[in-house]
Each structure stands twice: as C-alpha cells, then as structure tokens.
Write an enzyme that holds these catalytic residues in place. Structure first.
Site, PDB file in Angstrom:
ATOM      1  N   ALA A  10      -5.064   6.587  18.019  1.00  0.00           N
ATOM      2  CA  ALA A  10      -6.148   6.410  19.019  1.00  0.00           C
ATOM      3  C   ALA A  10      -5.327   7.353  20.229  1.00  0.00           C
ATOM      4  CB  ALA A  10      -6.537   5.039  19.306  1.00  0.00           C
ATOM      5  N   GLY A  33      -5.151   4.493  14.281  1.00  0.00           N
ATOM      6  CA  GLY A  33      -6.560   4.772  14.462  1.00  0.00           C
ATOM      7  C   GLY A  33      -6.855   5.954  13.208  1.00  0.00           C
ATOM      8  N   GLU A  60      -6.820   4.092  10.162  1.00  0.00           N
ATOM      9  CA  GLU A  60      -7.961   3.514   9.975  1.00  0.00           C
ATOM     10  C   GLU A  60      -9.256   4.520   9.543  1.00  0.00           C
ATOM     11  OE1 GLU A  60      -7.217   1.640  13.729  1.00  0.00           O
ATOM     12  OE2 GLU A  60      -7.535  -0.317  12.796  1.00  0.00           O
ATOM     13  N   GLU A  62       0.695  -0.157  15.412  1.00  0.00           N
ATOM     14  CA  GLU A  62       0.015  -0.554  16.750  1.00  0.00           C
ATOM     15  C   GLU A  62       1.059  -1.755  17.237  1.00  0.00           C
ATOM     16  OE1 GLU A  62      -1.576   0.214  14.289  1.00  0.00           O
ATOM     17  OE2 GLU A  62      -3.540   1.087  14.856  1.00  0.00           O
TER      18      GLU A  62
HETATM   19  N1  3HC Z   1      -2.033   9.201  21.995  1.00  0.00           N
HETATM   20  C1  3HC Z   1      -1.663  10.239  22.791  1.00  0.00           C
HETATM   21  N2  3HC Z   1      -0.549  10.966  22.854  1.00  0.00           N
HETATM   22  C2  3HC Z   1       0.338  10.761  22.064  1.00  0.00           C
HETATM   23  C3  3HC Z   1      -0.125  10.120  20.709  1.00  0.00           C
HETATM   24  C4  3HC Z   1      -1.094   9.105  20.901  1.00  0.00           C
HETATM   25  N3  3HC Z   1      -1.571   8.234  20.119  1.00  0.00           N
HETATM   26  N4  3HC Z   1       1.074  10.122  20.021  1.00  0.00           N
HETATM   27  C5  3HC Z   1       1.703  11.172  20.489  1.00  0.00           C
HETATM   28  N5  3HC Z   1       1.154  11.517  21.457  1.00  0.00           N
HETATM   29  C6  3HC Z   1       1.822  12.696  22.483  1.00  0.00           C
HETATM   30  C7  3HC Z   1       3.193  12.353  22.871  1.00  0.00           C
HETATM   31  O1  3HC Z   1       3.221  11.745  24.273  1.00  0.00           O
HETATM   32  C8  3HC Z   1       3.819  14.018  23.046  1.00  0.00           C
HETATM   33  O2  3HC Z   1       3.077  14.200  24.369  1.00  0.00           O
HETATM   34  P1  3HC Z   1       4.171  15.437  25.185  1.00  0.00           P
HETATM   35  O3  3HC Z   1       4.366  16.622  24.190  1.00  0.00           O
HETATM   36  O4  3HC Z   1       3.230  15.659  26.352  1.00  0.00           O
HETATM   37  O5  3HC Z   1       5.359  14.671  25.620  1.00  0.00           O
HETATM   38  C9  3HC Z   1       3.325  14.462  21.842  1.00  0.00           C
HETATM   39  O6  3HC Z   1       1.947  13.941  21.406  1.00  0.00           O
HETATM   40  C10 3HC Z   1       4.028  14.799  20.751  1.00  0.00           C
HETATM   41  O7  3HC Z   1       4.535  13.694  20.413  1.00  0.00           O
HETATM   42  P2  3HC Z   1       6.132  13.526  19.822  1.00  0.00           P
HETATM   43  O8  3HC Z   1       7.177  13.998  20.656  1.00  0.00           O
HETATM   44  O9  3HC Z   1       6.279  11.721  19.531  1.00  0.00           O
HETATM   45  O10 3HC Z   1       5.860  14.168  18.440  1.00  0.00           O
HETATM   46  P3  3HC Z   1       6.753  13.908  17.086  1.00  0.00           P
HETATM   47  O11 3HC Z   1       6.208  15.185  16.268  1.00  0.00           O
HETATM   48  O12 3HC Z   1       8.196  13.705  17.115  1.00  0.00           O
HETATM   49  O13 3HC Z   1       5.923  12.679  16.352  1.00  0.00           O
HETATM   50  C11 3HC Z   1       4.248  11.135  16.054  1.00  0.00           C
HETATM   51  C12 3HC Z   1       4.553  12.548  16.321  1.00  0.00           C
HETATM   52  C13 3HC Z   1       4.909  10.507  14.926  1.00  0.00           C
HETATM   53  C14 3HC Z   1       2.942  11.212  15.594  1.00  0.00           C
HETATM   54  C15 3HC Z   1       4.554  10.311  17.174  1.00  0.00           C
HETATM   55  O14 3HC Z   1       4.157  10.991  18.234  1.00  0.00           O
HETATM   56  C16 3HC Z   1       4.133   8.893  17.111  1.00  0.00           C
HETATM   57  O15 3HC Z   1       4.435   8.267  16.389  1.00  0.00           O
HETATM   58  N6  3HC Z   1       3.094   8.639  17.757  1.00  0.00           N
HETATM   59  C17 3HC Z   1       2.439   7.559  18.279  1.00  0.00           C
HETATM   60  C18 3HC Z   1       1.661   6.953  17.178  1.00  0.00           C
HETATM   61  C19 3HC Z   1       0.958   5.476  17.367  1.00  0.00           C
HETATM   62  O16 3HC Z   1       1.634   4.645  17.818  1.00  0.00           O
HETATM   63  N7  3HC Z   1      -0.416   5.425  16.774  1.00  0.00           N
HETATM   64  C20 3HC Z   1      -1.172   4.282  16.946  1.00  0.00           C
HETATM   65  C21 3HC Z   1      -1.920   4.405  18.283  1.00  0.00           C
HETATM   66  S1  3HC Z   1      -2.819   3.094  18.888  1.00  0.00           S
HETATM   67  C22 3HC Z   1      -4.098   2.896  17.810  1.00  0.00           C
HETATM   68  O17 3HC Z   1      -4.529   4.066  17.274  1.00  0.00           O
HETATM   69  C23 3HC Z   1      -5.165   1.882  18.056  1.00  0.00           C
HETATM   70  C24 3HC Z   1      -6.135   1.937  16.906  1.00  0.00           C
HETATM   71  O18 3HC Z   1      -5.892   0.914  16.172  1.00  0.00           O
HETATM   72  C25 3HC Z   1      -7.666   1.412  17.590  1.00  0.00           C
END
Ligand code: 3HC
Ligand code: NAI
Length: 647
Positions: free
Chosen positions: A62, A101, A104, A124
């Site tokens: 998400a 997400g 998912e 999450e």
């Molecule tokens: N939403 C918004 N922005 C995000 C994001 C997300 N889920 N994940 C990463 N970003 C952004 C970062 O803030 C960063 O922004 P910036 O360049 O402006 O600083 C950019 O994307 C790149 O991120 P990273 O520096 O972390 O890049 P990497 O290549 O090192 O890693 C990744 C990529 C493994 C995808 C890592 O970003 C990550 O682990 N992201 C989080 C994933 C996550 O937690 N997903 C679950 C979200 S909650 C959800 O999905 C709820 C659902 O169940 C309803």
C-alpha cells in the site's frame, strides 16, 4: 504515462504496473488495475492475464503516504477480490519484492511465479498494522496456518526458493521473467487451474498451537501490539467463515492504522529512508571507496573491520605490535565463527571474509587506502600520534576518520595536513551489528569527505546521523543525562531493580543499571576521572562509589547487582545497598510508568538542548540515534516522538 498499462501477446494480456519508485498501490494504481480487470474480462480475445511490474520491484505494498488521509475507492480488499473473481485468470509475475498489499494482490491471482532473486512477504507489523487486504485470511489458505503465522507475525520477507517450499508461490522462473511468465501461463491454461485462494480449505490447529504461538509472538514483539493482533486475525481465518474473517481483519487493520504505535513506526520508516541521503549533500559526489584501513584491532576496530568485510570491502588492519595484531585477528575470527555457528554465514563465506583482511604493524600498508578509520585507545596523545603516522603513510586525498567516543575531533586532527579529509565516524558496539553511525564533521571537513561518510554508511547498511561536536555527540550525551536521572531516582529511594524493570516494561531490552553492569562501569568512571584530573568539577556519582569499591560490573562479579559465578542474572546486592545507604534519602513510591516517563522526559529534554545547540539537525535524527544505538523501542518512535516533539 499511465501507471497501469495493458499489452497483448496473442491470447494473453500483460498488465504492467509502472509507478516508481516501488510501484506502491496508490489510488491511481488501484483504479488502473480495476479498470484492467474490467477491460480484459470484456475482451473475448483474451484467455488469461499476466500481472508484472516495471522498475526495480513488484508492488511493494500500500502507499504508506496515503495512510492518515481519507481512503479513496477502489479499496484494496475489493480490488484483490475483483482480481480473484476475474473471468480471465490472473497470473502474478514477481521480481524484486512483493510486499504487503503487493503480495495481497498476488494472492488474488490464480497463480504466482517469481524471478530467482525475488522475495515475498507481509511486513505490515513493522508499520504497526496487520495486513488489511486479506493477507491474514488468504495466506493460511494458501500455505497453511503455521507458515502464515511465521510470515505475518515476524514481518520478515522470504526469498523465492523458501516461498516456493512454503507454497506461497507456484514456480520460480529463470531468465526473462515476462517471457517465462507468459510461457508458464500458456501451459497452465491448458489444464484446470488451482482453485482461487479464498475458496481453498484451511485446517484449524488445536488450542496448544495457539498457546505456544501466542507466547512466542508476545516474547518477540517486546511490547509491539501488531504481531499479536495479526495472530488473532490468523486464528479467526482458521476458525470462522471467510466473510467473518475478512471483516475481522479489516477492522483490526483500521484500528491499528489509527494507533500511536503505527504512527511511530511510520515516522521511523520514513526517517530511516531519509537518513542515508541528506538533502544538503544531494549535489556532492562522495570519494570512491574500494580499499579501507582500520587502525586498532580491539573491540571496536575488529567490529568495524567485520562490518567492512560484510560489505565486501578489502581491509588492512594495523596494530601496534605483532602480538596485538594476532589478538585482533583472533577477535575478528571469533566474530565470523560466531556468525557461522548461528547459521548466519557459511564456513566458506567466513573464510572469505577473513581472507580479505590484511594485518600489518607498518603503516606503509595503508599507502593505497581510500579511507582509514582509527579505533585505538581513547587517549588524545595516542590518537594524535596515529594521525601523524597516517599523514605520512596515506595518500593526501585519503579520508581519515576517528571513532572517538568523547574526545574532541578538532583536537585529534590538530596539525593534520589537508584537514578537509578528516571526519568523525562513531560506530556503536558491536560495530558489525549495531546500525547507528554518528557522522561528525569538524569545521574543516569538506562536503566530499562528509558525503563519503554517508556513502560508507550506505555500503555498510548503517543508519547515518550527522552530529555536531560536543562531549558524547548525540547519543552518549543523552545516555549520560538519562543515567544521571536514573541515579537521582535511586538517591530518592527508588530501588535499582525497579528502575531497570520500569525501562524493560517500557520496551528496552535492559534497564540502565543492568546495561552498565554488562558494558562495565569503569569506562565512564575513567572519563569522569580524566575530567577531574583536568581540573573540571565533576560531582561524584553513585557509579564512582561502586567502581572505587571494585564493582565494575559483570566482569568483576558485580556492579549495581551481584552475579553468581558464570551467571548473567542480576541479583539485588546487599553490598551495594550498604555502600549507597548514606546517600539514599528514604523510600519513595513511584510506579513503573512514572519512573519510565521521568527518564524518557529527561532524554527528550536533553534532545531539546542538543537541537537548540545545532548538534542534531532534527528531532527525527535524535530518535534514530536512540532506536539504532541505544535500544529505544522502535514502536515508541524514539524519545522525541514519544514525548510529542515531532507532532
Ligand atoms: N509506500 C510509499 N512509499 C514507499 C513505500 C510504500 N509502501 N515503500 C517504499 N517507499 C518509498 C521510500 O520512502 C523511498 O522514498 P524516497 O526515495 O523518497 O526516500 C523509496 O520508496 C525507495 O524506498 P527504499 O529506499 O526503501 O528502497 P529499497 O530499494 O532499498 O527498498 C523496498 C525497497 C524493499 C520495497 C522497501 O522500500 C520496503 O521495504 N518498503 C516497505 C514495504 C512495506 O512495508 N509494505 C507494506 C506496506 S503496508 C500495506 O501494504 C498494507 C496493506 O496490507 C493493506
Ligand atoms: P580497545 O582497548 O578494545 O582497543 C584499542 C586497540 O587499539 C587495542 O587493540 C590496542 O592494541 C590498539 N592500539 C593502541 N594504540 C595503538 C597504536 N598506536 N597503533 C595501533 N593500534 C593501537 O578499545 P575499544 O573499546 O575498541 O575503543 C577504541 C576506540 O573506539 C576508542 O576511541 C573508544 O572511545 C571508541 N569507541 C568505543 C566503543 C565501545 O563500546 N567500546 C563504542 C564507540 C567508540
């Protein structure tokens, strides 16, 4: 260009999500995918759909930046259901990471294939929430309850090979993912497809399973709420009808999304991502780093060398004589052997790490180093002598860094030719484990040198925070204030063990006194004694009294507590009670939350002073220091966040 596009390949469609940087599921991506399902269902020439992503990763989740804003339809759970219900089956083709997400959405597909290097996960809980679009309900139906518990309550992604074993994906596609996924889809469509995940049966485990899981998850969560809530969702998924489980998950997700813990964890998430690339160095090119030297192979030097080797950098390790070098290399070997015995490293990899270290006692071995990190005794004379040697032996453009904890880096660099290449790089012990790196420029440090410090942090996977010059920089300065406040509580009559218990209850792994016993009381004592010898007024601490009585911590059999031989379990000490009795005012009744509040408030107040003096740039930096250097519970967001200083 549209964030979701459709191409046709014969009777298959390829739906590509292209929403840099990580293909997060923004409202426009959700709408684009919804529209694609509608369009392709209505297209008689299409039999199946491959869902793939452009850029470095599959959908990473998400869009976290949308949390806290009013939700915009189509909602993610509806989208996952829509994809699953599509008349033309969808096949997810995963590269990079399918997270949250993103995974998912893949669960809504009939089949999942992945590139070799891909990983999938439901992280999450790391953001203080549970999966909110059927992750807790579909995963147990796909891979069983035990696998779902492991994946969801830890939040740790798994690599493709493990995901295949667990049943989370159907196949690994070597070579070109798009071509491989299309070929896989064509073949899959020749036979009956597996049932949609939501209609597959799930076997509910017995009560014993849940009791054991609850205990294990609670222990690992250390006060974080989301992992246990996720476990409840998985139980509901195993025991209740589908619709009820989905509703339960959604409600849990919404509850947690609005929680303090989730707000804290999101703030930490974004702070961590901003830290390695500070805005003021955006246009500065760091120096290349291919060969690194470390001077001093004690606790820190060996740990720093291990961290450098873990990042693949060849290291030259300098000690003052052959015997000290041998001890240092022995320490280093111990670090890698430890990683092997914990299953973190293969024996071959450990041998390779060690082979990349060249030991020497002659500084000439550093002639080609791009960066040298000094980690010798914390004595100004010793350090200055080392930098004089480095100035002679190293290239004039080699970056020279000190790992000093308390000395003034300006004094260490005095007289150094080309002082623009000098910098403080303050690692934390154990340096190959702790994520924090305080980066301390002097007034002479050039932007290139500073940028090189940040580049090193990125190579090592550290969380860098720039700190100004003062005694203890950011972290140790706050630590000193917190310890003084903890001693003040003891003087007021709060039992030592109550202070420690209060901080453990707050979420620290250890209280301040237990931690001193582990690390040794003598280091801070010697530093105070040094200041006293230099004519400064440093009031006597309770710790001073203990050290003078020979109580330096676990290594001397006792410090704030007594320890049975061979045991690390602290026991209240009658000897300490007697030593400190004259200084203790009486007995006060403070409950544990009040004790913790007081100590956290002191940390935050010191944080305010540090900000006012320009030692730290932002409250978020202070929070990162505390979380990554001092074990502050992540889900509390750090002392500045926890006390409302970050809004
Ligand atoms: N939403 C918004 N922005 C995000 C994001 C997300 N889920 N994940 C990463 N970003 C952004 C970062 O803030 C960063 O922004 P910036 O360049 O402006 O600083 C950019 O994307 C790149 O991120 P990273 O520096 O972390 O890049 P990497 O290549 O090192 O890693 C990744 C990529 C493994 C995808 C890592 O970003 C990550 O682990 N992201 C989080 C994933 C996550 O937690 N997903 C679950 C979200 S909650 C959800 O999905 C709820 C659902 O169940 C309803
Ligand atoms: P240590 O005593 O374990 O190691 C120091 C090493 O430096 C010894 O192996 C010694 O032989 C070597 N050495 C001394 N003089 C030398 C010289 N002239 N040339 C080459 N080698 C020499 O000390 P530790 O704990 O590793 O600390 C090193 C530095 O790191 C200090 O400045 C300390 O303040 C700092 N530091 C320590 C932390 C800790 O938790 N121990 C944390 C962060 C920084």
């Amino acid at each position: 260009m549209s964030v979701v596009r459709i191409e046709r390949d014969g009777d298959l469609a390829v739906v590509t999500v292209d929403n840099p940087p990580v293909n997060a599921l923004s409202a426009s991506v959700r709408q684009g995918l919804w529209d694609a399902a509608e369009t392709l269902d209505a297209d008689p020439g299409i039999r199946g759909v491959v869902l793939i992503c452009a850029g470095r990763t599959f959908i990473a989740g998400a869009d976290v930046t949308e949390f806290g804003k009013p939700p915009v339809p189509p909602h993610l759970p509806d989208l996952v259901n829509r994809i699953e219900a599509a008349a033309k089956p969808w096949i997810a083709a995963i590269h990079g990471s399918a997270l949250g997400g993103g995974f998912e959405v893949a669960l809504g597909c009939r089949v999942r294939v992945a590139a070799e290097g891909a990983s999938v996960g439901l992280p999450e809980v790391n953001l203080g929430i549970v999966p909110g679009a059927s992750g807790t309900v579909r995963t147990p139906r796909l891979a069983g309850v035990a696998a779902a518990v492991e994946l969801i309550t830890t939040g740790k992604p798994v690599k493709a090979a493990k995901a295949r074993e667990m049943g989370l994906i159907d196949a690994i596609v070597p070579g070109d993912l798009r071509a491989g996924a299309l070929a896989f889809a064509r073949q899959a469509l020749e036979a009956p497809l597996p049932a949609p995940v939501s209609v597959r049966p799930v076997t509910a485990p017995d009560e014993g399973f849940w009791t054991e899981a609850r205990g294990r998850v609670a222990k690992a969560a250390k006060g974080a709420a989301a992992p246990l809530r996720a476990l409840e969702c998985i139980r509901k998924a195993a025991e209740a009808p589908l619709a009820e489980a989905l509703a339960f998950e959604r409600q849990t997700f919404l509850d947690l999304r609005g929680s303090d813990q989730s707000a804290a964890l999101r703030a930490v998430f974004f702070a961590e991502r901003a830290a390695p690339r500070p805005a003021h160095l955006k246009d500065v090119t760091p120096r290349p780093l291919t060969r690194v030297g470390v001077v001093g192979a004690g606790t820190m030097g060996a740990g720093i060398a291990a961290a450098l080797r873990d990042a693949g950098l060849p290291v030259t390790l300098i000690e003052r004589d052959a015997a000290a070098l041998e001890r240092g290399l022995h320490t280093l070997r111990g670090i890698f052997d430890g990683a092997v015995s914990r299953g973190r490293l293969t024996a071959e990899a450990a041998a390779d790490r060690l082979a990349g270290v060249t030991g020497a006692t002659d500084y000439a071995a550093l002639a080609e180093a791009d960066l040298v990190i000094e980690a010798v005794f914390e004595e100004i004379g010793v350090k200055r002598a080392v930098f004089a040697e480095l100035a002679r032996a190293c290239r004039p453009d080699a970056v020279l860094a000190t790992n000093t904890s308390y000395l003034d880096p300006r004094a260490i660099a005095e007289g150094l030719p080309n002082p623009d290449r000098f910098i403080g790089l303050h690692f934390f012990s154990p340096a190959n484990v702790m994520k924090l790196l305080e980066i301390v420029p002097t007034p002479d440090t050039s932007p290139e040198t500073l940028a090189t410090g940040f580049a090193l942090a990125r190579m090592l996977g550290k969380v860098p925070v720039q700190a100004g010059i003062c005694e203890g920089f950011i972290g140790n300065r706050i630590l000193k204030r917190m310890r003084a406040a903890a001693e003040a509580l003891v003087r007021e009559g709060v039992p030592i063990a109550e202070v420690d218990a209060a901080m453990r209850d707050y979420g620290f792994a250890m209280g301040p006194f237990e931690a001193q016993d582990l690390g040794g009381l003598d280091i801070a004592y010697l530093q105070r004694e040094g200041a006293r010898a230099a004519g400064r007024t440093v009031p006597e601490t309770l710790g001073d009294i203990l050290v003078r009585a020979g109580r330096k911590g676990q290594k001397t059999g006792g410090g704030w507590y007594d320890y049975a031989p061979g045991s690390r379990a602290p026991m209240a000490s009658a000897a300490v009670a007697k030593l400190l009795a004259p200084l203790i005012a009486g007995k006060v009744a403070l409950d544990r939350p009040a004790i913790a509040d007081r100590l956290i408030a002191e940390m935050a107040a010191e944080g305010d002073t540090i900000l006012a003096e320009g030692i730290a740039a932002t409250p978020a930096d202070i929070d990162l220091v505390e979380i990554h250097g001092y074990g502050f519970p992540r889900w509390r967001g750090g002392p500045m966040f926890a006390t409302g200083r970050r809004g």
